[in-house]
Design a protein around this motif. Sequence first.
Motif, PDB file in Angstrom:
ATOM      1  N   ARG A  42      12.106  43.005  34.910  1.00 40.87           N
ATOM      2  CA  ARG A  42      12.600  42.192  36.038  1.00 40.87           C
ATOM      3  C   ARG A  42      11.572  41.964  37.140  1.00 40.87           C
ATOM      4  NH1 ARG A  42      16.160  43.713  32.089  1.00 40.87           N
ATOM      5  NH2 ARG A  42      18.197  42.723  32.401  1.00 40.87           N
ATOM      6  N   THR A  56      11.437  38.502  38.691  1.00 44.75           N
ATOM      7  CA  THR A  56      12.564  38.159  39.553  1.00 44.75           C
ATOM      8  C   THR A  56      12.336  38.676  40.965  1.00 44.75           C
ATOM      9  OG1 THR A  56      13.959  38.395  37.588  1.00 44.75           O
ATOM     10  CG2 THR A  56      15.069  38.254  39.710  1.00 44.75           C
ATOM     11  N   SER A  82       9.826  41.193  25.804  1.00 41.11           N
ATOM     12  CA  SER A  82      11.087  41.574  25.143  1.00 41.11           C
ATOM     13  C   SER A  82      12.216  41.468  26.158  1.00 41.11           C
ATOM     14  CB  SER A  82      10.990  42.975  24.542  1.00 41.11           C
ATOM     15  OG  SER A  82      10.599  43.928  25.524  1.00 41.11           O
ATOM     16  N   GLY A 142      12.068  41.405  29.264  1.00 41.81           N
ATOM     17  CA  GLY A 142      11.712  40.556  30.394  1.00 41.81           C
ATOM     18  C   GLY A 142      11.340  39.137  30.017  1.00 41.81           C
ATOM     19  N   GLY A 143      11.491  38.761  28.757  1.00 42.53           N
ATOM     20  CA  GLY A 143      11.066  37.434  28.326  1.00 42.53           C
ATOM     21  C   GLY A 143      11.723  36.303  29.092  1.00 42.53           C
ATOM     22  N   ASN A 144      13.009  36.411  29.310  1.00 43.46           N
ATOM     23  CA  ASN A 144      13.743  35.368  30.037  1.00 43.46           C
ATOM     24  C   ASN A 144      13.213  35.220  31.461  1.00 43.46           C
ATOM     25  OD1 ASN A 144      16.000  33.572  30.667  1.00 43.46           O
ATOM     26  ND2 ASN A 144      16.787  35.301  31.842  1.00 43.46           N
ATOM     27  N   HIS A 145      12.999  36.341  32.138  1.00 41.04           N
ATOM     28  CA  HIS A 145      12.528  36.300  33.525  1.00 41.04           C
ATOM     29  C   HIS A 145      11.101  35.763  33.613  1.00 41.04           C
ATOM     30  CE1 HIS A 145      16.100  38.586  34.695  1.00 41.04           C
ATOM     31  NE2 HIS A 145      15.889  39.276  33.582  1.00 41.04           N
ATOM     32  N   LEU A 204       9.692  33.593  31.539  1.00 40.37           N
ATOM     33  CA  LEU A 204       9.729  32.153  31.320  1.00 40.37           C
ATOM     34  C   LEU A 204      10.052  31.391  32.598  1.00 40.37           C
ATOM     35  CD1 LEU A 204      11.628  31.780  27.912  1.00 40.37           C
ATOM     36  CD2 LEU A 204       9.255  31.188  28.372  1.00 40.37           C
ATOM     37  N   HIS A 205      11.006  31.899  33.363  1.00 36.90           N
ATOM     38  CA  HIS A 205      11.477  31.140  34.515  1.00 36.90           C
ATOM     39  C   HIS A 205      10.514  31.195  35.696  1.00 36.90           C
ATOM     40  CE1 HIS A 205      15.094  29.999  32.519  1.00 36.90           C
ATOM     41  NE2 HIS A 205      15.462  31.248  32.320  1.00 36.90           N
ATOM     42  N   ARG A 235       7.886  28.580  34.551  1.00 38.26           N
ATOM     43  CA  ARG A 235       8.305  27.170  34.557  1.00 38.26           C
ATOM     44  C   ARG A 235       8.556  26.666  35.969  1.00 38.26           C
ATOM     45  NH1 ARG A 235      13.649  25.650  35.172  1.00 38.26           N
ATOM     46  NH2 ARG A 235      15.174  27.344  35.242  1.00 38.26           N
ATOM     47  N   VAL A 259       3.696  31.242  24.549  1.00 37.44           N
ATOM     48  CA  VAL A 259       4.942  31.309  25.310  1.00 37.44           C
ATOM     49  C   VAL A 259       4.741  30.731  26.705  1.00 37.44           C
ATOM     50  CG1 VAL A 259       6.602  32.887  26.379  1.00 37.44           C
ATOM     51  CG2 VAL A 259       5.881  33.256  24.005  1.00 37.44           C
ATOM     52  N   ALA A 262       6.205  27.124  28.394  1.00 35.81           N
ATOM     53  CA  ALA A 262       6.964  27.071  29.647  1.00 35.81           C
ATOM     54  C   ALA A 262       6.252  26.211  30.692  1.00 35.81           C
ATOM     55  CB  ALA A 262       7.186  28.481  30.189  1.00 35.81           C
TER      56      ALA A 262
END
Length: 340
Positions: A77, A80, A105, A107-110, A112-113, A116, A165, A169
């Motif tokens: 995180r 974030t 793993s 934290g992949g979603n965080h 990416l954002h 981007r 990755v 993004a």
Amino acid sequence: MSTESGLNVLKPKDFANDLEVRWCPGCGDYSILAQMKKVLPELGIPKHKIVFISGIGCSSRFPYYLSTYGFHTIHGRAPTFATGLKIANPELSVWVITGDGDGLSIGGNHLLHVIRRNVNVNIVMFNNRIYGLTKGQYSPTSRVGHKTKSTPYGSIDRPLSALSVALGAEASFVARSLDVNIKHLGETLKRAAGHRGASFVEVYQDCNVFNHEAFSYATDKEVKADNTIYLEHGKPLIFGKDRHMGIRLNGTDPEVVKLGEGVREDDLLFHDEKAPEPSLAYLLSRMSYPEFPEPMGVFRCIDAPVYEEQVDAQVEKAVETAGDGDLDKLFNSGDTWTVD
């Protein structure tokens, strides 16, 4: 700290503290820390305006070992926390320190954002292709067939390319370096720090306990010139001990060619880190050993709108249109009720 022309001039030792650095002897993290201490004084930023934010993992001890502000947050995180901090105080120089496990793993979603959105933070990913802190399980970047405690018969997962990755993004700055190539690493970190927007730097880092010499093909002086290619903006992709090999495009596919056998430098692929379209940078991110020499350096560096500046602009426009807000009035607007 020395004084020059009446100004405080920071030195690398000013960013050190008295805490014991607790990584395994020989770990590549020591080199990254040393280069960071050398780069920070060159940025001309006061220590109280620099913040390091990490998640969980060996790399995430980083904030403890620097005399700056820092947060050791929760697994995956860190991006974030960094986004919130940068929006709240855009004047801060914010660094995110993560690893291939922490960042790709949970934290992949965080990750990416934050990329981007192009938040103006510097992300440094230590990639050792293994989970080090939890004692040697395979990670999202471990190679197919790699045997670990959690893959005793060899990993069957296809590994993620961290740079692919990031480029997917739409990252505005993407680079790769090596823990032992200290000059190149320092220059890469400095360039990342000077970029406006999200900078993403992958550092190949040796875990000498659980995945030793995973990058020996890129660090061994006997073979590294034939197995790596250093990117320079505007220059052809040439590599090899004798600088006799190159990369050219065969249609849309890269291929290794030998110079002088009907092939000229002008026939090669020329690196353009400032290309608006990230397709060629993505193509380079897919080149990996042993099929290709592995690219090092800056893959992409473009100007793009910065997230926190856009947020501030929206807030200013809202105030112009609706006036200053009243928090107490907001809390007591609409349907309210009293609980006896």
